[in-house]
Write a protein that holds these residues in place. Structure first.
Motif, PDB file in Angstrom:
ATOM      1  N   GLY A   7       0.814  -1.215   0.000  1.00  0.00           N
ATOM      2  CA  GLY A   7       0.000   0.000   0.000  1.00  0.00           C
ATOM      3  C   GLY A   7       0.842   1.257   0.000  1.00  0.00           C
ATOM      4  O   GLY A   7       1.927   1.310  -0.581  1.00  0.00           O
ATOM      5  N   GLN A   8       0.359   2.274   0.691  1.00  0.00           N
ATOM      6  CA  GLN A   8       1.037   3.558   0.729  1.00  0.00           C
ATOM      7  C   GLN A   8       1.995   3.653   1.917  1.00  0.00           C
ATOM      8  O   GLN A   8       1.732   3.093   2.982  1.00  0.00           O
ATOM      9  CB  GLN A   8       0.011   4.698   0.828  1.00  0.00           C
ATOM     10  N   ALA A   9       3.083   4.373   1.716  1.00  0.00           N
ATOM     11  CA  ALA A   9       4.043   4.601   2.795  1.00  0.00           C
ATOM     12  C   ALA A   9       3.446   5.545   3.830  1.00  0.00           C
ATOM     13  O   ALA A   9       2.622   6.412   3.516  1.00  0.00           O
ATOM     14  CB  ALA A   9       5.341   5.178   2.251  1.00  0.00           C
ATOM     15  N   THR A  10       3.857   5.368   5.088  1.00  0.00           N
ATOM     16  CA  THR A  10       3.424   6.276   6.156  1.00  0.00           C
ATOM     17  C   THR A  10       4.295   7.516   6.205  1.00  0.00           C
ATOM     18  O   THR A  10       4.022   8.441   6.948  1.00  0.00           O
ATOM     19  CB  THR A  10       3.477   5.565   7.515  1.00  0.00           C
ATOM     20  N   GLY A  11       5.351   7.533   5.422  1.00  0.00           N
ATOM     21  CA  GLY A  11       6.294   8.647   5.404  1.00  0.00           C
ATOM     22  C   GLY A  11       7.724   8.130   5.408  1.00  0.00           C
ATOM     23  O   GLY A  11       8.028   7.127   6.051  1.00  0.00           O
ATOM     24  N   ASN A  12       8.589   8.819   4.661  1.00  0.00           N
ATOM     25  CA  ASN A  12      10.014   8.494   4.619  1.00  0.00           C
ATOM     26  C   ASN A  12      10.253   7.026   4.246  1.00  0.00           C
ATOM     27  O   ASN A  12      11.113   6.370   4.829  1.00  0.00           O
ATOM     28  CB  ASN A  12      10.677   8.836   5.953  1.00  0.00           C
ATOM     29  N   TYR A  13       9.468   6.516   3.296  1.00  0.00           N
ATOM     30  CA  TYR A  13       9.610   5.147   2.757  1.00  0.00           C
ATOM     31  C   TYR A  13       9.351   4.058   3.798  1.00  0.00           C
ATOM     32  O   TYR A  13       9.843   2.943   3.667  1.00  0.00           O
ATOM     33  CB  TYR A  13      10.989   4.950   2.130  1.00  0.00           C
ATOM     34  N   VAL A  14       8.598   4.381   4.837  1.00  0.00           N
ATOM     35  CA  VAL A  14       8.227   3.390   5.855  1.00  0.00           C
ATOM     36  C   VAL A  14       6.822   2.894   5.543  1.00  0.00           C
ATOM     37  O   VAL A  14       5.892   3.689   5.390  1.00  0.00           O
ATOM     38  CB  VAL A  14       8.287   4.003   7.272  1.00  0.00           C
ATOM     39  N   TYR A  15       6.683   1.560   5.478  1.00  0.00           N
ATOM     40  CA  TYR A  15       5.401   0.951   5.125  1.00  0.00           C
ATOM     41  C   TYR A  15       4.831   0.203   6.326  1.00  0.00           C
ATOM     42  O   TYR A  15       5.591  -0.318   7.156  1.00  0.00           O
ATOM     43  CB  TYR A  15       5.570   0.012   3.930  1.00  0.00           C
ATOM     44  N   PRO A  16       3.496   0.143   6.447  1.00  0.00           N
ATOM     45  CA  PRO A  16       2.879  -0.445   7.649  1.00  0.00           C
ATOM     46  C   PRO A  16       3.145  -1.937   7.772  1.00  0.00           C
ATOM     47  O   PRO A  16       3.399  -2.637   6.788  1.00  0.00           O
ATOM     48  CB  PRO A  16       1.389  -0.156   7.456  1.00  0.00           C
ATOM     49  N   THR A  17       3.071  -2.428   9.011  1.00  0.00           N
ATOM     50  CA  THR A  17       3.152  -3.854   9.301  1.00  0.00           C
ATOM     51  C   THR A  17       1.862  -4.271   9.999  1.00  0.00           C
ATOM     52  O   THR A  17       0.924  -3.484  10.127  1.00  0.00           O
ATOM     53  CB  THR A  17       4.357  -4.180  10.203  1.00  0.00           C
ATOM     54  N   THR A  18       1.836  -5.499  10.494  1.00  0.00           N
ATOM     55  CA  THR A  18       0.644  -5.992  11.188  1.00  0.00           C
ATOM     56  C   THR A  18       0.566  -5.499  12.625  1.00  0.00           C
ATOM     57  O   THR A  18      -0.419  -5.771  13.311  1.00  0.00           O
ATOM     58  CB  THR A  18       0.622  -7.524  11.171  1.00  0.00           C
ATOM     59  N   VAL A  19       1.579  -4.784  13.114  1.00  0.00           N
ATOM     60  CA  VAL A  19       1.547  -4.195  14.459  1.00  0.00           C
ATOM     61  C   VAL A  19       1.456  -2.682  14.318  1.00  0.00           C
ATOM     62  O   VAL A  19       2.402  -2.045  13.829  1.00  0.00           O
ATOM     63  CB  VAL A  19       2.798  -4.589  15.280  1.00  0.00           C
ATOM     64  N   PRO A  20       0.341  -2.064  14.710  1.00  0.00           N
ATOM     65  CA  PRO A  20       0.227  -0.614  14.624  1.00  0.00           C
ATOM     66  C   PRO A  20       1.353   0.078  15.404  1.00  0.00           C
ATOM     67  O   PRO A  20       1.700  -0.335  16.505  1.00  0.00           O
ATOM     68  CB  PRO A  20      -1.145  -0.324  15.256  1.00  0.00           C
ATOM     69  N   GLY A  21       1.908   1.093  14.795  1.00  0.00           N
ATOM     70  CA  GLY A  21       3.001   1.835  15.428  1.00  0.00           C
ATOM     71  C   GLY A  21       4.373   1.403  14.965  1.00  0.00           C
ATOM     72  O   GLY A  21       5.364   2.068  15.256  1.00  0.00           O
ATOM     73  N   ILE A  22       4.453   0.254  14.246  1.00  0.00           N
ATOM     74  CA  ILE A  22       5.732  -0.225  13.723  1.00  0.00           C
ATOM     75  C   ILE A  22       5.608  -0.404  12.217  1.00  0.00           C
ATOM     76  O   ILE A  22       4.693  -1.065  11.726  1.00  0.00           O
ATOM     77  CB  ILE A  22       6.164  -1.559  14.360  1.00  0.00           C
ATOM     78  N   GLY A  23       6.540   0.203  11.475  1.00  0.00           N
ATOM     79  CA  GLY A  23       6.584   0.048  10.036  1.00  0.00           C
ATOM     80  C   GLY A  23       7.883  -0.610   9.606  1.00  0.00           C
ATOM     81  O   GLY A  23       8.795  -0.817  10.419  1.00  0.00           O
TER      82      GLY A  23
END
Length: 367
Positions: A90-106
């Motif tokens: 999907g979309q990056a959360t910022g600075n090329y960091v992408y979401p994982t299955t744990v909210p707060g960690i990309g």
């Protein structure tokens, strides 16, 4: 007699056929695979994080092939830097960091030496970029492919849970068009060995926000026997992630004048003012977790370790994990009861009657 000549004209035409090249990996070359051994456990704090803090960093891991040749790409070829599966697609959360299955960690992945105009550090960004072809055909040789994986905070609180990453996780590919189904080939790939990471968000919550010790009226003569008088008990229950370290300190409390019982005597509010008792302070005691002050009091402005777990810090990759039994760690457990009691303590030879109120702050630190 007339003679007729017939001339047979034969026309020979050559029509050139313009054949387009098709990107492909050399038949003798295989996909270069970098394999990263992820931790099976990651300890974080349950308190809010700012975005961008790196919780784990694999460093660069070389690929399985020293060279991979991509041949016959046309002048309009594209290179893709993509994740394999959701939610990273999907979309990056910022600075090329992408979401994982744990909210707060990309997750953030970098590639290196992926050939052509992109043979330097580049983040996996789920996008196609224009190749560097300038003629009908273009060949490239990728040398020294490597990948780097980081787990990065995306901001806010992190809860305990299972962080799942697919394997293969990411890839780099050369294609004739902006489509993974177009002619072309994958040149490099990132695999991970641990597709499930046990994330433990260390911290506790208290069942009360404040403590009030109603001491009532105390006779001056009550100090004659032991130098102490009155005793009121209060209880705090902590709900913790097992393995949490907890420390406590009594802060914002001034020491009493005179005998402070090894810095455990808290001064009365407005001490020295008219109508305030003299020669007395307040002492706070604690029994709970791995700490027991007995009747000696809690030293003020002094951090006290209530419980601690055994942990290891990987200095190179920057993450923490339990070094004992990861399923049943020591330290504070799920429910911890802290039993407090407060009493007055004589600090001077003579106690003068008056108001005897005191205040302080209990600072509990979790990590």
């Amino acid at each position: 007699m007339k003679l007729f000549f017939r001339l047979l004209l034969l026309f020979s035409c050559v029509f050139p056929v313009n054949g387009w090249a098709a990107c492909h990996r050399d038949v003798d070359d295989r996909v270069s695979v970098s394999t990263i051994v992820l931790p099976t456990q990651l300890l974080v704090n349950s308190t809010p994080y700012a975005p961008g803090e790196i919780l784990y960093d694999s460093g660069y891991l070389a690929g399985s092939e020293s060279e991979v040749a991509i041949l016959d790409c046309n002048a309009l070829y594209f290179i893709g830097f993509f994740y394999q599966s959701a939610p990273q697609t999907g979309q990056a959360t910022g600075n090329y960091v992408y979401p994982t299955t744990v909210p707060g960690i990309g997750v953030r992945v970098f590639t290196h030496n992926q050939t052509g105009p992109y043979d330097f550090l580049r983040a996996i960004s789920n996008e196609w970029v224009k190749g560097y072809g300038s003629t009908a055909q273009s060949d490239h040789t990728m040398r020294g492919s490597a990948y780097r994986l980081q787990l990065v905070t995306t901001g806010g609180n992190i809860a305990s849970g299972e962080l799942n990453l697919p394997s293969p996780l990411a890839r780099v590919e050369f294609r004739e068009h902006r489509d993974a189904s177009s002619q072309g080939d994958i040149v490099s790939q990132l695999n991970v060995t641990s597709t499930s990471i046990d994330v433990r968000a260390l911290g506790c919550t208290a069942d009360v926000a404040s403590l009030n010790f109603a001491m009532g009226d105390i006779l001056v003569a009550a100090f004659d026997a032991t130098g102490k008088a009155g005793e009121v008990q209060q209880q705090v229950i902590l709900n913790c992630e097992p393995g949490t370290n907890v420390s406590l300190a009594v802060i914002a409390a001034a020491p009493a004048q005179g005998d402070t019982a090894n810095n455990t005597g808290i001064a009365l509010s407005n001490a020295g003012s008219e109508g305030v008792a003299k020669g007395v302070g307040v002492q706070l005691n604690l029994r709970g977790a791995d700490y027991d002050s007995g009747a000696n009091g809690i030293p003020i402005n002094t951090p006290l370790q209530l419980c601690a777990s055994h942990r290891t810090v990987d200095g190179e990759k920057g993450y923490r994990y339990f070094s004992g039994d990861v399923h049943n760690p020591d330290g504070c457990q799920r429910s911890v009861t802290l039993n407090f009691n407060a009493n007055y303590y004589r600090t001077l030879p003579t106690v003068t009657p008056g108001r005897a109120n005191a205040a302080g702050t209990l600072n509990l630190t979790y990590n």
